[in-house]
Write an enzyme that holds these catalytic residues in place. Structure first.
Site, PDB file in Angstrom:
ATOM      1  NE  ARG A  57      -6.164  43.282  -0.694  1.00  0.00           N
ATOM      2  CZ  ARG A  57      -6.064  43.202   0.449  1.00  0.00           C
ATOM      3  NH1 ARG A  57      -6.936  42.544   1.218  1.00  0.00           N
ATOM      4  NH2 ARG A  57      -5.463  44.313   0.936  1.00  0.00           N
ATOM      5  CG  HIS A  61      -1.399  40.939  -0.313  1.00  0.00           C
ATOM      6  ND1 HIS A  61      -1.772  41.871   0.645  1.00  0.00           N
ATOM      7  CD2 HIS A  61      -2.234  41.717  -1.204  1.00  0.00           C
ATOM      8  CE1 HIS A  61      -2.411  42.972   0.301  1.00  0.00           C
ATOM      9  NE2 HIS A  61      -2.659  42.763  -0.889  1.00  0.00           N
ATOM     10  CG  ASN A  89      -1.179  40.920   4.186  1.00  0.00           C
ATOM     11  OD1 ASN A  89      -1.485  41.417   3.084  1.00  0.00           O
ATOM     12  ND2 ASN A  89      -0.330  40.360   4.585  1.00  0.00           N
ATOM     13  CG  HIS A 188      -7.867  47.455  -7.460  1.00  0.00           C
ATOM     14  ND1 HIS A 188      -7.018  48.670  -6.945  1.00  0.00           N
ATOM     15  CD2 HIS A 188      -7.089  46.354  -6.695  1.00  0.00           C
ATOM     16  CE1 HIS A 188      -6.220  48.245  -6.281  1.00  0.00           C
ATOM     17  NE2 HIS A 188      -6.239  46.959  -5.963  1.00  0.00           N
TER      18      HIS A 188
END
Length: 322
Positions: A57, A61, A89, A188
């Site tokens: 992740r 990001h 975040n 996910h």
């Protein structure tokens, strides 16, 4: 300049940018770079298996804001709120301490050579592998950016409330296809989410029952027990894919097909014939998804990279040099 000439120039720029990233980029300048990253990811994973999802992740990001330039790692200062402290975040991003450990070792072995952006790309790949996913070659040579703004994270990162059209546009804006969007959503299958990211589907939805009707009733009941209405605890978390939260597999897609996608952005994949077909295809063929996911991660790792003499190689991933 005509549209055709402009388009050709743009395509040439993208190809040139990607060509500057290379397999084995540090072979001569820091031969043990990938080994060091892999060792530290493995050590962290054995302490906490959830860290793999965190590192994947982090890479995502990072790449979606200013490109893959390590800007998500920069700490806020008294005069600037950085990406990591933006609502998308903070407090959900994790894995920063693993990057710190990797960077410390690399600075001892080959100071000023390996970028923080490349560390993120390697760590994400190693996290996929250690969770039984398919490995892939990371093209490296990224340089680190010197700007990190919380406002840009807020405007670039797709929230869990997005519908399929919004998701498709958000990924297209980064040069990724709808199929790559559905493929990367499969990440996910790993990790956890704070209850605050989906509570609206349980208690504040725009129906008379106040519950999202696309959410499986038994799953919703389970989530309500884990995330009580009105709870004052902001740190409540649940696994995003309860059957196998530490394994890179297609259980996520099977959950979506059973109306057990945790986020609106998960369940919305069934609302379009194209994305529904991709979900079904992935759910039925794990090797196919593994292969597509590896390719999509490479594509994502090419977003907005800076190479050559641009940017810098940060000595400390949290602080801009000088």
């Amino acid at each position: 300049m005509s549209f055709k000439v402009l388009a050709a120039f743009f395509c040439y720029y993208i190809v040139l940018s990607e060509a500057q990233l290379q397999k084995g980029f540090y072979q001569l300048s820091c031969g043990f770079a990938e080994t060091i990253v892999k060792q530290e990811v493995r050590n962290a994973f054995f302490r906490d298996s959830g860290i793999a999802a965190g590192l994947i992740r982090l890479h995502f990001h990072d790449c979606f804001v200013r490109g893959c330039d390590g800007s998500v790692l920069i700490d806020s200062t008294g005069s600037n709120t950085a990406e990591k402290d933006s609502p998308p975040n903070n407090p959900s991003l994790r894995g920063f301490e693993v990057v710190d450990a990797i960077k410390r070792r690399l600075e001892v072995s080959c100071p000023g050579v390996v970028s923080c952006a490349d560390i993120l790309a390697y760590a994400a790949r190693d996290s996929v592998e250690i969770t039984r996913g398919l490995g892939y070659d990371v093209l490296a040579g990224r340089r680190d950016g010197r700007v990190s703004l919380a406002s840009e994270a807020l405007s670039n990162l797709p929230p869990p409330s997005f519908n399929v059209d919004q998701l498709t546009r958000a990924f297209a804006n980064k040069g990724l296809s709808q199929d790559e969007m559905v493929t990367l959503s499969g990440a996910h299958t790993l990790g956890r989410s704070h209850c605050t990211s989906f509570n609206n589907r349980l208690y504040n939805f725009s129906t008379s029952s106040m519950q999202d009707p696309t959410l499986d009733l038994a799953y919703a009941s389970q989530l309500k027990q884990q995330c009580p209405q009105g709870s004052a605890n902001p740190n409540l978390v649940v696994p995003m894919d309860p059957p196998t939260p530490a394994v890179s597999d297609v259980s996520y897609y099977r959950g979506v097909l059973a109306n057990r996608g945790l986020f609106t952005s998960d369940q919305t994949l069934l609302t379009s014939p194209q994305t529904r077909a991709q979900v079904l295809q992935n759910a039925q063929n794990q090797f196919l998804w593994w292969r597509k996911f590896a390719g999509a991660m490479v594509s994502m790792g090419n977003i907005g990279v800076i190479t050559g003499g641009a940017g810098e190689i940060r000595r400390d991933c949290r602080v801009i040099n000088g």
